[in-house]
Each structure stands twice: as structure tokens, then as C-alpha cells.
Design a protein around this motif. Structure first.
Motif, PDB file in Angstrom:
ATOM      1  N   VAL A 119      29.238  53.004  76.226  1.00  0.00           N
ATOM      2  CA  VAL A 119      30.037  53.455  75.084  1.00  0.00           C
ATOM      3  C   VAL A 119      31.289  54.185  75.570  1.00  0.00           C
ATOM      4  CG1 VAL A 119      30.056  54.894  73.013  1.00  0.00           C
ATOM      5  CG2 VAL A 119      27.950  53.739  73.684  1.00  0.00           C
ATOM      6  N   LEU A 120      32.428  53.879  74.941  1.00  0.00           N
ATOM      7  CA  LEU A 120      33.636  54.674  75.158  1.00  0.00           C
ATOM      8  C   LEU A 120      33.617  55.795  74.128  1.00  0.00           C
ATOM      9  CD1 LEU A 120      36.372  55.006  76.637  1.00  0.00           C
ATOM     10  CD2 LEU A 120      37.404  53.670  74.792  1.00  0.00           C
ATOM     11  N   ILE A 121      33.603  57.034  74.599  1.00  0.00           N
ATOM     12  CA  ILE A 121      33.486  58.183  73.710  1.00  0.00           C
ATOM     13  C   ILE A 121      34.863  58.803  73.474  1.00  0.00           C
ATOM     14  CG2 ILE A 121      32.511  60.496  73.433  1.00  0.00           C
ATOM     15  CD1 ILE A 121      30.129  59.573  75.090  1.00  0.00           C
ATOM     16  N   ILE A 122      35.186  58.980  72.192  1.00  0.00           N
ATOM     17  CA  ILE A 122      36.411  59.682  71.807  1.00  0.00           C
ATOM     18  C   ILE A 122      35.983  60.923  71.032  1.00  0.00           C
ATOM     19  CG2 ILE A 122      38.591  59.565  70.558  1.00  0.00           C
ATOM     20  CD1 ILE A 122      38.597  56.571  70.874  1.00  0.00           C
ATOM     21  N   CYS A 123      36.289  62.081  71.569  1.00  0.00           N
ATOM     22  CA  CYS A 123      35.982  63.347  70.911  1.00  0.00           C
ATOM     23  C   CYS A 123      37.245  63.871  70.226  1.00  0.00           C
ATOM     24  CB  CYS A 123      35.474  64.375  71.914  1.00  0.00           C
ATOM     25  SG  CYS A 123      33.981  63.871  72.814  1.00  0.00           S
ATOM     26  N   ALA A 124      37.055  64.574  69.124  1.00  0.00           N
ATOM     27  CA  ALA A 124      38.188  65.155  68.413  1.00  0.00           C
ATOM     28  C   ALA A 124      37.846  66.575  67.999  1.00  0.00           C
ATOM     29  CB  ALA A 124      38.541  64.314  67.181  1.00  0.00           C
ATOM     30  N   THR A 125      38.825  67.464  68.101  1.00  0.00           N
ATOM     31  CA  THR A 125      38.598  68.856  67.719  1.00  0.00           C
ATOM     32  C   THR A 125      39.900  69.518  67.307  1.00  0.00           C
ATOM     33  OG1 THR A 125      37.739  71.004  68.462  1.00  0.00           O
ATOM     34  CG2 THR A 125      38.823  69.657  70.103  1.00  0.00           C
ATOM     35  N   THR A 126      39.767  70.517  66.440  1.00  0.00           N
ATOM     36  CA  THR A 126      40.908  71.332  66.049  1.00  0.00           C
ATOM     37  C   THR A 126      40.977  72.613  66.875  1.00  0.00           C
ATOM     38  OG1 THR A 126      39.534  72.382  64.354  1.00  0.00           O
ATOM     39  CG2 THR A 126      40.859  70.499  63.664  1.00  0.00           C
ATOM     40  N   GLU A 127      39.974  72.831  67.723  1.00  0.00           N
ATOM     41  CA  GLU A 127      39.862  74.072  68.471  1.00  0.00           C
ATOM     42  C   GLU A 127      40.392  73.926  69.900  1.00  0.00           C
ATOM     43  OE1 GLU A 127      38.698  76.865  66.944  1.00  0.00           O
ATOM     44  OE2 GLU A 127      38.641  75.605  65.138  1.00  0.00           O
ATOM     45  N   ASN A 128      40.611  75.071  70.541  1.00  0.00           N
ATOM     46  CA  ASN A 128      40.981  75.097  71.955  1.00  0.00           C
ATOM     47  C   ASN A 128      39.747  74.715  72.773  1.00  0.00           C
ATOM     48  OD1 ASN A 128      41.570  75.721  74.626  1.00  0.00           O
ATOM     49  ND2 ASN A 128      42.676  77.590  74.111  1.00  0.00           N
ATOM     50  N   PRO A 129      39.772  73.606  73.490  1.00  0.00           N
ATOM     51  CA  PRO A 129      38.567  73.158  74.207  1.00  0.00           C
ATOM     52  C   PRO A 129      38.098  74.147  75.272  1.00  0.00           C
ATOM     53  CG  PRO A 129      40.495  71.882  74.879  1.00  0.00           C
ATOM     54  CD  PRO A 129      40.893  72.689  73.692  1.00  0.00           C
ATOM     55  N   ASP A 130      39.009  74.925  75.831  1.00  0.00           N
ATOM     56  CA  ASP A 130      38.626  75.874  76.873  1.00  0.00           C
ATOM     57  C   ASP A 130      37.718  76.975  76.351  1.00  0.00           C
ATOM     58  OD1 ASP A 130      40.092  74.513  78.788  1.00  0.00           O
ATOM     59  OD2 ASP A 130      41.914  75.667  78.399  1.00  0.00           O
ATOM     60  N   SER A 131      37.841  77.278  75.058  1.00  0.00           N
ATOM     61  CA  SER A 131      37.008  78.334  74.488  1.00  0.00           C
ATOM     62  C   SER A 131      35.890  77.798  73.596  1.00  0.00           C
ATOM     63  CB  SER A 131      37.875  79.300  73.666  1.00  0.00           C
ATOM     64  OG  SER A 131      38.561  78.605  72.627  1.00  0.00           O
ATOM     65  N   ALA A 132      36.034  76.585  73.101  1.00  0.00           N
ATOM     66  CA  ALA A 132      35.059  76.054  72.141  1.00  0.00           C
ATOM     67  C   ALA A 132      34.039  75.106  72.770  1.00  0.00           C
ATOM     68  CB  ALA A 132      35.794  75.324  71.011  1.00  0.00           C
ATOM     69  N   LEU A 133      34.288  74.631  73.981  1.00  0.00           N
ATOM     70  CA  LEU A 133      33.400  73.664  74.617  1.00  0.00           C
ATOM     71  C   LEU A 133      32.984  74.140  76.004  1.00  0.00           C
ATOM     72  CD1 LEU A 133      35.412  70.429  73.713  1.00  0.00           C
ATOM     73  CD2 LEU A 133      33.270  71.162  72.658  1.00  0.00           C
ATOM     74  N   LEU A 134      31.828  73.652  76.451  1.00  0.00           N
ATOM     75  CA  LEU A 134      31.378  73.973  77.804  1.00  0.00           C
ATOM     76  C   LEU A 134      32.354  73.397  78.818  1.00  0.00           C
ATOM     77  CD1 LEU A 134      27.550  73.167  77.533  1.00  0.00           C
ATOM     78  CD2 LEU A 134      28.627  75.426  77.452  1.00  0.00           C
ATOM     79  N   LYS A 135      32.669  74.168  79.838  1.00  0.00           N
ATOM     80  CA  LYS A 135      33.592  73.679  80.866  1.00  0.00           C
ATOM     81  C   LYS A 135      33.037  72.447  81.561  1.00  0.00           C
ATOM     82  CE  LYS A 135      36.044  77.991  81.876  1.00  0.00           C
ATOM     83  NZ  LYS A 135      35.635  78.652  80.628  1.00  0.00           N
ATOM     84  N   THR A 136      31.710  72.404  81.735  1.00  0.00           N
ATOM     85  CA  THR A 136      31.086  71.236  82.370  1.00  0.00           C
ATOM     86  C   THR A 136      31.245  69.995  81.511  1.00  0.00           C
ATOM     87  OG1 THR A 136      28.996  72.011  81.416  1.00  0.00           O
ATOM     88  CG2 THR A 136      29.391  72.494  83.747  1.00  0.00           C
ATOM     89  N   PHE A 137      31.316  70.183  80.202  1.00  0.00           N
ATOM     90  CA  PHE A 137      31.513  69.055  79.295  1.00  0.00           C
ATOM     91  C   PHE A 137      32.970  68.594  79.330  1.00  0.00           C
ATOM     92  CE2 PHE A 137      32.603  67.519  74.979  1.00  0.00           C
ATOM     93  CZ  PHE A 137      31.805  66.388  74.950  1.00  0.00           C
ATOM     94  N   VAL A 138      33.898  69.547  79.253  1.00  0.00           N
ATOM     95  CA  VAL A 138      35.333  69.212  79.235  1.00  0.00           C
ATOM     96  C   VAL A 138      35.736  68.473  80.507  1.00  0.00           C
ATOM     97  CG1 VAL A 138      37.667  70.178  79.178  1.00  0.00           C
ATOM     98  CG2 VAL A 138      35.891  71.142  77.714  1.00  0.00           C
ATOM     99  N   ARG A 139      35.139  68.855  81.634  1.00  0.00           N
ATOM    100  CA  ARG A 139      35.480  68.192  82.905  1.00  0.00           C
ATOM    101  C   ARG A 139      35.131  66.714  82.899  1.00  0.00           C
ATOM    102  NH1 ARG A 139      33.588  73.026  85.627  1.00  0.00           N
ATOM    103  NH2 ARG A 139      31.595  72.008  86.057  1.00  0.00           N
TER     104      ARG A 139
END
Length: 402
Positions: free
Chosen positions: A264-284
């Protein structure tokens, strides 16, 4: 010799000594024809041919099936430079553009079947983000996962859908490849239910699980999965997701000893700052981050074009001709702020609804003027209307037919 050079050489050889008549009749060479000549797979031939188009060495004709031409050979055949051309519907488009004395790029872009070319702003404010999306879906072997950032209403879901359509258009996904969308905020208060929607569950996994259930990760196999409001995904969900990204395997909830696979090609979308709203291990694990600009960051010409487009859509919906005052366009363009395209669309529909009600007994026309604007927008327009200016091609009214 690199494979792309072999493909280009073959394409040139297939069009050596061809006549202008043959050019108009045959239109071009298919990826399958190139593949058969070289003894390679059609997928590999299509991949290299599309690279040649992006490099400006080949022209794509959006016929069925799609055909390709070596640009240099066609330029020699026609005795003219084809600067800026990468796609055409037919070879006849070249003649039509020349006879009308129009820039060729303008003549074919308006009719392009490329999903990205159908987005307002594809050559201006959205040029960079479209380039990023193209790079992501083309990256071997199966594309790069993406994270779309932007304010509410900027069109992140719309952009994800166009990315999916472009992948199908370019042959990177099968024609019947699925597109699944999931809003993580819908199940924010029930993490277990949220995870079961994504990954599925086994019978007996929890109370009420009386049968096996296939999750979206399985349903999207071979296609695209859009995770909207991904910052609402709990930490354990993010961990499960990045494990799936790393390994391509997952388990349904309540399932032990079973490794399921999905591509699967995953496309994530958010209105938030990813550095503060998501796990760093996930963002990487989401290498491609794309910032969708807000409506206020886009040129005034694009905002006017978007407003025109939305009115045209409403004209089709109610099946009547709309006559729209320039002042309405002016007021709406400047009134839309934090809500972006989503707010603009709602305002256009509200104005059309008010005007439609007043014209309900008229057979085929709806007049839209400032009296149809919401009170607050009309008052602002009256206060500063002499200051606001938008590009416009007509002095008074614009008209759209059903």
C-alpha cells in the motif's frame, strides 16, 4: 547502454523515415510495441517512456492505448520546434495550435488528461507540491509514503485523490487499484475500534467480534490508503503503522502467529505540526512531506479562477444559466480567509441557494448579485468595496450555462 537509452533508440528507429501522413495516421508507438521490440516487460517499457517524456525527449499522446513519439524526430519531420510540449491528445492538436497562432503549451494543457494538469494552480502555486508528489509516486520500487500538511480546507484530500489518479494515469498502479480513505478523528475516543478499522480483527478479539473482519490496510492492497487527521492516531497505532511500513506485514487484532502482507502507498494528512503531534519514529518513515498552501498564499488570479469554477459546478447542479455580478466574485474572494477552499465552496453554495430561491419560478436563468451575499460579507464589501480589485475579463456580469 542504459535501458532508458535503449528504449529511446528503439523509439527513434521505429520513426525513422516515416512520413507526415504516417505520423497523423499511426499517432505514435505504444509501450507494448517497444517492449516487444526490445524483449522487455511492458511495465519497464512504460516506465522508461514516461521518464523520456519528463526529460523532454519524448511526447506522450493520451490516446487509448497511450502512444509515444521521439520529439527530435517529430521536430525534423514537421520542420518546427516543439518547445515545451510533453503531452497531446492527438497530432492534430499541433496543427490546430499553429493555425490559431496560439502558444502550443496553452493549447494542449487545457485538454490534457493528466489529473494534475486539471488542478487550478498546477503551473503556479501548486507546481512545487505536484512535482514532489510525482517524485514520490515514481520512486522505485513502489513509491514513497507521503505526509500532506496544510490548514483545514486547503484541499489535502483532493490532492491525495489526484495523486492516486495520476499514478493510475501513468500506469504505476493498475486501473482497478483501490483508493481507501480513513479519518482517524472519527474513532479518536475509541482506540481499539480505530485500530480494528485499520488492521481488521479476528473473531473473538473483543466483545461483539463475532466474525473475522478485513481492515483498510488489506482492502487497499495494491493501491492507496489516505489517513486523514493522522495526528489523531494513538501512539500504539502509529507504532503498528510504522512496523507495517518497515516490513509490509501486519496482524489483525486478536490474531496470533499469522503474518499478513499488503502493498500500500500511504498518504497521511494533518493540520498539525508533525514534530509535536506525531511520534518522531513515525515521521521518519514518511520521507516525503508536502505543504499544501493556504488560499491566502495563492495568487489572486487562482482565487478568482477557483471561485469561477465553483460557480460553474453549481450551475451544472441546478441546471440553469447563472449571471453573476463581478462584485459577488470580488467580495467572496476577499471574504474567504481561514476556511480556505472549503469555506469558499460553502459560501458559493450559500449564495447560489439564496439566488436560486428568488429565481425559482424563472425557467432557465439565475441572477446573482450582492443582495444574495451573507449579511456580514455584504457589509464588509460596502465598507471597502472601492479598495478591492480582482482580475476580470468582463465589465459587469459573468455567465455560466448548465
Amino acid at each position: 547502454m542504459l535501458r532508458i537509452d535503449k528504449v529511446y533508440q528503439t523509439l527513434c528507429e521505429l520513426w525513422t523515415n516515416k512520413s507526415i501522413k504516417e505520423l497523423h495516421v499511426i499517432q505514435g508507438t505504444t509501450a507494448l510495441e517497444v517492449a516487444n521490440t526490445l524483449g522487455i516487460s511492458r511495465a519497464n517499457a512504460s516506465l522508461e517512456l514516461n521518464k523520456l517524456v519528463r526529460d523532454g525527449r519524448a511526447i506522450k499522446l493520451t490516446t487509448y492505448p497511450v502512444r509515444f513519439l521521439p520529439k527530435e524526430t517529430v521536430e525534423v519531420l514537421l520542420d518546427r520546434e516543439l518547445s515545451g510540449i510533453t503531452e497531446l491528445e492527438t497530432i492534430a492538436d499541433l496543427d490546430a495550435a499553429r493555425q490559431a497562432d496560439e502558444p502550443i503549451a496553452d493549447s494542449y494543457l487545457s485538454n490534457s488528461k493528466n489529473p494534475f494538469d486539471q488542478i487550478i494552480g498546477h503551473q503556479s502555486s501548486l507546481k512545487q507540491v505536484i512535482s514532489q508528489a510525482k517524485a514520490a509516486v515514481y520512486y522505485p520500487p513502489s513509491g514513497l509514503h507521503m505526509l500532506l500538511l496544510g490548514q483545514t480546507g486547503t484541499g489535502k484530500t483532493f490532492f491525495a485523490e489526484k495523486t492516486y489518479e495520476y499514478s493510475r494515469y501513468e500506469g504505476l498502479l493498475k486501473e482497478d487499484a483501490p483508493f481507501k480513505s480513513f479519518n482517524c478523528a472519527d474513532y479518536y475516543n475509541n482506540p481499539q475500534l480505530l485500530m480494528s478499522q485499520l488492521f481488521g480483527y479476528a473473531k473473538g478479539a473483543f466483545t461483539g467480534a463475532d466474525h473475522d473482519h478485513e481492515g483498510l490496510v488489506e482492502k487497499a492492497d495494491g493501491g492507496v490508503l489516505l489517513l486523514d487527521e493522522v495526528h489523531r492516531l494513538p501512539p500504539e497505532g502509529q507504532e503498528m503503522l510504522f512496523y507495517f511500513i518497515d516490513n509490509g506485514t501486519f496482524n489483525r487484532l486478536g490474531e496470533n502467529g499469522v503474518k499478513r502482507h499488503s502493498k500500500v502507498l500511504i498518504i497521511c494528512a494533518t493540520t498539525e505540526n508533525p514534530d509535536s503531534a506525531l511520534l518522531k519514529t513515525f515521521v521518519r518513515r514518511i520521507p516525503m512531506t508536502i505543504q499544501i498552501p493556504s488560499l491566502s498564499e495563492r495568487p489572486i488570479e487562482e482565487r478568482v479562477a477557483l471561485t469561477q469554477f465553483l460557480f460553474a459546478q453549481e450551475a451544472k447542479r441546478i441546471k440553469k444559466t447563472m449571471r453573476i455580478s463581478i462584485d459577488v466574485i470580488n467580495a467572496l474572494v476577499h471574504a474567504t480567509t481561514s476556511g480556505n477552499v472549503g469555506q469558499l465552496k460553502s459560501l458559493v453554495q450559500l449564495v447560489c441557494a439564496q439566488a436560486f430561491l428568488k429565481s425559482i419560478h424563472r425557467f432557465d436563468e439565475v441572477d446573482i448579485d450582492i443582495c444574495n451575499l451573507p449579511d456580514d460579507i455584504r457589509e464588509d464589501w460596502v465598507a471597502v468595496g472601492t479598495i478591492w480589485r480582482v482580475p476580470w475579463s468582463s465589465q459587469n456580469m459573468s455567465m455560466w450555462s448548465q
